[in-house]
Structure formats: C-alpha cells, structure tokens
Design an enzyme around this catalytic site. Sequence first.
Site, PDB file in Angstrom:
ATOM      1  N   GLY A  12       1.247 -22.803 -41.217  1.00 51.02           N
ATOM      2  CA  GLY A  12       2.082 -22.961 -40.032  1.00 51.02           C
ATOM      3  C   GLY A  12       1.369 -23.461 -38.792  1.00 51.02           C
ATOM      4  O   GLY A  12       1.798 -23.172 -37.669  1.00 51.02           O
ATOM      5  N   ASN A  14       1.343 -26.516 -37.789  1.00 51.08           N
ATOM      6  CA  ASN A  14       2.285 -27.438 -37.130  1.00 51.08           C
ATOM      7  C   ASN A  14       3.373 -26.666 -36.390  1.00 51.08           C
ATOM      8  O   ASN A  14       3.779 -27.062 -35.297  1.00 51.08           O
ATOM      9  CB  ASN A  14       2.894 -28.407 -38.144  1.00 51.08           C
ATOM     10  CG  ASN A  14       1.975 -29.578 -38.420  1.00 51.08           C
ATOM     11  OD1 ASN A  14       1.850 -30.481 -37.602  1.00 51.08           O
ATOM     12  ND2 ASN A  14       1.298 -29.542 -39.555  1.00 51.08           N
ATOM     13  N   ARG A  66      18.160 -23.360 -59.756  1.00 54.99           N
ATOM     14  CA  ARG A  66      17.925 -24.195 -58.571  1.00 54.99           C
ATOM     15  C   ARG A  66      19.210 -24.434 -57.763  1.00 54.99           C
ATOM     16  O   ARG A  66      19.201 -24.435 -56.539  1.00 54.99           O
ATOM     17  CB  ARG A  66      17.314 -25.524 -59.013  1.00 54.99           C
ATOM     18  CG  ARG A  66      16.523 -26.187 -57.937  1.00 54.99           C
ATOM     19  CD  ARG A  66      15.299 -25.345 -57.585  1.00 54.99           C
ATOM     20  NE  ARG A  66      14.631 -25.839 -56.401  1.00 54.99           N
ATOM     21  CZ  ARG A  66      13.528 -25.323 -55.889  1.00 54.99           C
ATOM     22  NH1 ARG A  66      12.958 -24.269 -56.437  1.00 54.99           N
ATOM     23  NH2 ARG A  66      12.983 -25.826 -54.824  1.00 54.99           N
ATOM     24  N   ASN A 108      10.397 -34.807 -40.965  1.00 54.33           N
ATOM     25  CA  ASN A 108       9.284 -34.274 -41.745  1.00 54.33           C
ATOM     26  C   ASN A 108       7.978 -34.822 -41.186  1.00 54.33           C
ATOM     27  O   ASN A 108       7.919 -35.960 -40.715  1.00 54.33           O
ATOM     28  CB  ASN A 108       9.441 -34.729 -43.204  1.00 54.33           C
ATOM     29  CG  ASN A 108       8.315 -34.256 -44.101  1.00 54.33           C
ATOM     30  OD1 ASN A 108       7.935 -33.080 -44.083  1.00 54.33           O
ATOM     31  ND2 ASN A 108       7.754 -35.157 -44.894  1.00 54.33           N
ATOM     32  N   HIS A 110       4.200 -35.849 -42.411  1.00 53.94           N
ATOM     33  CA  HIS A 110       3.430 -36.118 -43.629  1.00 53.94           C
ATOM     34  C   HIS A 110       2.008 -36.531 -43.227  1.00 53.94           C
ATOM     35  O   HIS A 110       1.841 -37.356 -42.329  1.00 53.94           O
ATOM     36  CB  HIS A 110       4.093 -37.221 -44.460  1.00 53.94           C
ATOM     37  CG  HIS A 110       3.389 -37.451 -45.752  1.00 53.94           C
ATOM     38  ND1 HIS A 110       3.533 -36.612 -46.837  1.00 53.94           N
ATOM     39  CD2 HIS A 110       2.477 -38.388 -46.120  1.00 53.94           C
ATOM     40  CE1 HIS A 110       2.757 -37.029 -47.818  1.00 53.94           C
ATOM     41  NE2 HIS A 110       2.101 -38.108 -47.413  1.00 53.94           N
ATOM     42  N   ASP A 151       9.713 -38.934 -48.981  1.00 49.19           N
ATOM     43  CA  ASP A 151       8.924 -39.596 -47.924  1.00 49.19           C
ATOM     44  C   ASP A 151       9.364 -41.046 -47.681  1.00 49.19           C
ATOM     45  O   ASP A 151       8.552 -41.904 -47.327  1.00 49.19           O
ATOM     46  CB  ASP A 151       7.413 -39.571 -48.263  1.00 49.19           C
ATOM     47  CG  ASP A 151       6.871 -38.162 -48.423  1.00 49.19           C
ATOM     48  OD1 ASP A 151       7.368 -37.252 -47.746  1.00 49.19           O
ATOM     49  OD2 ASP A 151       5.941 -37.977 -49.227  1.00 49.19           O
ATOM     50  N   GLU A 181      -1.226 -34.874 -36.346  1.00 44.62           N
ATOM     51  CA  GLU A 181      -0.029 -34.070 -36.639  1.00 44.62           C
ATOM     52  C   GLU A 181       0.418 -33.203 -35.472  1.00 44.62           C
ATOM     53  O   GLU A 181       1.606 -33.179 -35.117  1.00 44.62           O
ATOM     54  CB  GLU A 181      -0.299 -33.166 -37.850  1.00 44.62           C
ATOM     55  CG  GLU A 181      -0.519 -33.933 -39.126  1.00 44.62           C
ATOM     56  CD  GLU A 181      -0.601 -33.019 -40.338  1.00 44.62           C
ATOM     57  OE1 GLU A 181       0.261 -32.153 -40.505  1.00 44.62           O
ATOM     58  OE2 GLU A 181      -1.559 -33.174 -41.112  1.00 44.62           O
TER      59      GLU A 181
HETATM   60  C1  GAR Z   1       0.372 -30.334 -43.028  1.00 46.84           C
HETATM   61  O1  GAR Z   1      -0.808 -31.082 -43.132  1.00 46.84           O
HETATM   62  C2  GAR Z   1       1.583 -31.193 -43.323  1.00 46.84           C
HETATM   63  O2  GAR Z   1       1.451 -32.498 -42.849  1.00 46.84           O
HETATM   64  C3  GAR Z   1       1.599 -31.157 -44.825  1.00 46.84           C
HETATM   65  O3  GAR Z   1       1.300 -29.813 -45.142  1.00 46.84           O
HETATM   66  C4  GAR Z   1       0.439 -29.276 -44.132  1.00 46.84           C
HETATM   67  C5  GAR Z   1       1.019 -27.972 -43.642  1.00 46.84           C
HETATM   68  O4  GAR Z   1       0.140 -27.312 -42.767  1.00 46.84           O
HETATM   69  N1  GAR Z   1       2.852 -31.586 -45.346  1.00 46.84           N
HETATM   70  C6  GAR Z   1       2.977 -32.302 -46.465  1.00 46.84           C
HETATM   71  O5  GAR Z   1       2.034 -32.608 -47.167  1.00 46.84           O
HETATM   72  C7  GAR Z   1       4.399 -32.707 -46.808  1.00 46.84           C
HETATM   73  N2  GAR Z   1       4.403 -33.700 -47.845  1.00 46.84           N
HETATM   74  P1  GAR Z   1       0.635 -26.199 -41.755  1.00 46.84           P
HETATM   75  O6  GAR Z   1       1.417 -25.156 -42.571  1.00 46.84           O
HETATM   76  O7  GAR Z   1      -0.628 -25.621 -41.200  1.00 46.84           O
HETATM   77  O8  GAR Z   1       1.486 -26.856 -40.702  1.00 46.84           O
END
Ligand code: GAR
Length: 207
Positions: A12, A14, A66, A108, A110, A151, A181
Amino acid sequence: MLRVGVMVSGGGTNLQAILDAVDAGKITDTEITVVISNNPGAYALERAKKHGIEALCIFPKDYENRDAFNEAFLNKIDEYHLDLIVLAGFLVKIPAAMIEKYEGKIINIHPSLIPSFCGVGFYGLKVHEAALERGVKVTGATVHFVDSGMDTGPIILQKAVKVQDGDTPEVLQRRVMEQAEWILLPQAIQMIAHNQIAYHRRGGEKA
Ligand code: GAR
C-alpha cells in the site's frame, strides 16, 4: 467532492502516497471513501485504518466460485457510490460487469512504460525483473484508465525512470515508485477531480 475507492492487495505505498497528497493539499475536492483489499493480510488495510478510513477485505476464497466473488465485489463497490475507483497495486482482474458499469471511472497504476512489460503475468516485481532481463536503459510507470483488456486502457500519465548499472529488481522497483508512481497516481486523481482529463474509449467514440 470526488468519492474515491482505492483497491489494494499488498503493502500500500501507493495508497500512502494518495493519503499523503490529500493531507498536503496536493489532491483537493476529493474524499478517500473506502479502501478494499482482496488480501486480509495486506498492510495497506492498516495504513487506511490509521488514517481513519474505512478499510475492508473481500476475500475470493470466501465465495463458492469466481462469479459469486465478482458479484459480491460489484455489490460492495456499488454501496459506496464512488466517482472513481483507483487500483493501487490491486492484483485481481476487474470483473467485466464492473468495467461496463464503471467505464471511464477506474484507473490503474502500472510499474512500466506501457506497452512495455505489461499484460498477463506482469505485476509487481515481475515487471522489473523482465525490464532488467531485457536490458532496457529506461523504464517508468503509467497511470491508465481500465478497459476490458489487461493494461490496455487509455493512458493518462507516464513518467520515465533511468535504469542504473547494478540494479536489482528490488532497487529498480523502489526507484520507479519514488520517482514515478507516488507522483503520478496522486496527480492523476487531482486531474480527474478537476475535470482535466476526459475518458475516450481507445479507437472509438467517447463513452
Ligand atoms: C506497485 O508497484 C504497482 O505499480 C504494482 O504493484 C505495486 C504495489 O505496491 N502494480 C502492478 O504491478 C499492477 N499490474 P504498493 O502496494 O506498495 O502500492
């Protein structure tokens, strides 16, 4: 007031960047209404609770199949009357019915410059492993709208980050987070809150 739900699966950071940006006044006219995880152990849930934000888990294994999970997930989302759904390291495929209902309202983050190192199987550290394996000199991050593909939705923001000699996937992941990010995702939310970006279906007419 833009009502935002943040979907998470892991640490988490982000989410934290979003919460910090709200506190710092870099995201305005926005309320983080709820944080939802598919993973009961996600530290992101603690971050939300510490911030006084409603945090809950919807655990796929609690459902018969699902479809049952997807239906429960959509019902849960509906309860909060969200204007924007932010996938911040959310590793569950968004159900088709949710994409249809919330088209143009799901974004999202990425950890690469899409269309490089994205799509099925590219998530988290795997993205950076693939970038290093390929030997790219520049990588980065992308914020995009979510459509029915993996994506493939319209790109909102991208930022490049240099790969350095001796980078490990972990070191590169951290640099991409710090330099791209954690900046881009709050910026995209602020833009959406202030109608600075419109959603246009790719290759088609405005939704
Ligand atoms: C982040 O680097 C995000 O960009 C990536 O997962 C990580 C989550 O980190 N997302 C993907 O790869 C989606 N395809 P966080 O939980 O510390 O934010």
